[in-house]
Design an enzyme around this catalytic site. Structure first.
Site, PDB file in Angstrom:
ATOM      1  CB  SER A 166      -0.891   0.007   1.249  1.00 25.23           C
ATOM      2  OG  SER A 166      -1.522   1.264   1.425  1.00 25.23           O
ATOM      3  CE1 TYR A 179      -3.509  -1.758   5.076  1.00 24.84           C
ATOM      4  CE2 TYR A 179      -2.640   0.454   4.747  1.00 24.84           C
ATOM      5  CZ  TYR A 179      -3.184  -0.697   4.230  1.00 24.84           C
ATOM      6  OH  TYR A 179      -3.400  -0.814   2.887  1.00 24.84           O
TER       7      TYR A 179
END
Length: 274
Positions: A166, A179
């Site tokens: 990501s 995350y």
């Protein structure tokens, strides 16, 4: 003259985290099938009572529904419930893949922890929640790479691994430390394995999506994402799962045979310097 990607006909691809109706995993599995692959796809075995309303209304059946779509496209599909954070579960997935197809060519490590109580300032994140995010996003990618990498090396015919990271792993956004840390680590793991496995003809890359229109955006109001996209994304829209899937298919194709160890941003131009 039509330009077509090559090298994927009759290959076997494994795609983890592919059971949600609005998801990158589903899009990747379908795109690889359309490119000519037979697919092994995994999900966590979600309780149907926890499906979002749109899935319940559609009569969605998680990985079984995606497998049916793949078969409708003329390719073989094997759905497997798998916990990628469990070494024994990953080993069982490899065994089922080989029992069904006898080989593996492409591995897409897409499974990721849901957006839940980890989205807090670091000082407020429960250690157990942190461990859960890292267990799926990082440990899961490591275990899949370890088990399937061994098989790809033993087969002696090369292969391709694509890890789903990501741009969060590059930005390190506030309120998403677990995350972001997990996805940054996935990029590092990608670089290390690419360097280790290049001698075997195995390519390893990461795809780093930006804001993408999946069910993961449902935890915040639509106007939040509209504002974010308008102010942060030069193309002024969220990405589509299919657009991320297109990048994965390219990386798995012969046309990307000189690409390895990369972490490609697929983000509408949000990151332009790395």
């Amino acid at each position: 003259m039509v330009f077509a990607l090559t090298g994927l006909d009759d290959k076997v691809a494994v795609v983890t985290g592919a059971g949600r109706m609005r998801s990158i995993g589903r899009a990747v599995a379908l795109a690889l099938a359309r490119a000519g692959c037979d697919i092994v796809l995994t999900g966590t075995g979600r309780d149907p009572f926890r499906y979002p309303g749109e899935e319940r209304e559609a009569g969605w059946r998680d990985i079984e529904s995606v497998a049916a779509e793949i078969r409708s496209a003329g390719r073989r599909a094997v759905p497997v419930v798998c916990d990628v954070s469990s070494e024994s579960s990953v080993d069982a997935l490899l065994a089922e893949t080989l029992a069904a197809f006898g080989t593996v060519d492409v591995v897409v490590n897409n499974a990721a922890a849901a957006r839940e109580s980890d989205r807090k300032p670091v000082i407020d994140v429960d250690a157990g929640v942190w461990d859960t995010v890292l267990a799926t996003n990082l440990r899961g990618t490591f275990l899949m790479s370890k088990a399937f990498g061994r098989r790809l090396i033993a087969q002696g015919k090369g292969g391709c691994v694509v890890n789903m990271s990501s741009i969060g792993g590059k930005l390190g956004s506030p309120g998403s430390a677990a995350y972001s840390a997990s996805k940054a680590a996935v990029q590092s793991l990608t670089a290390s394995t690419a360097r280790e496995w290049g001698r075997y003809g195995i390519r390893v890359n990461a795809v780093c999506p930006g804001v993408t229109g999946t069910g993961r955006l449902d935890d915040l109001p639509e106007d939040h994402w509209r504002t974010y996209v308008d102010t942060q994304v030069p193309l002024r829209r969220a990405g589509k799962p299919e657009e991320v899937a297109d990048a994965v298919v390219f990386l798995a194709s012969d046309q990307a045979c000189w690409v390895t160890g990369q972490a490609w941003n697929v983000d509408g131009g949000q990151l332009t310097v790395r």
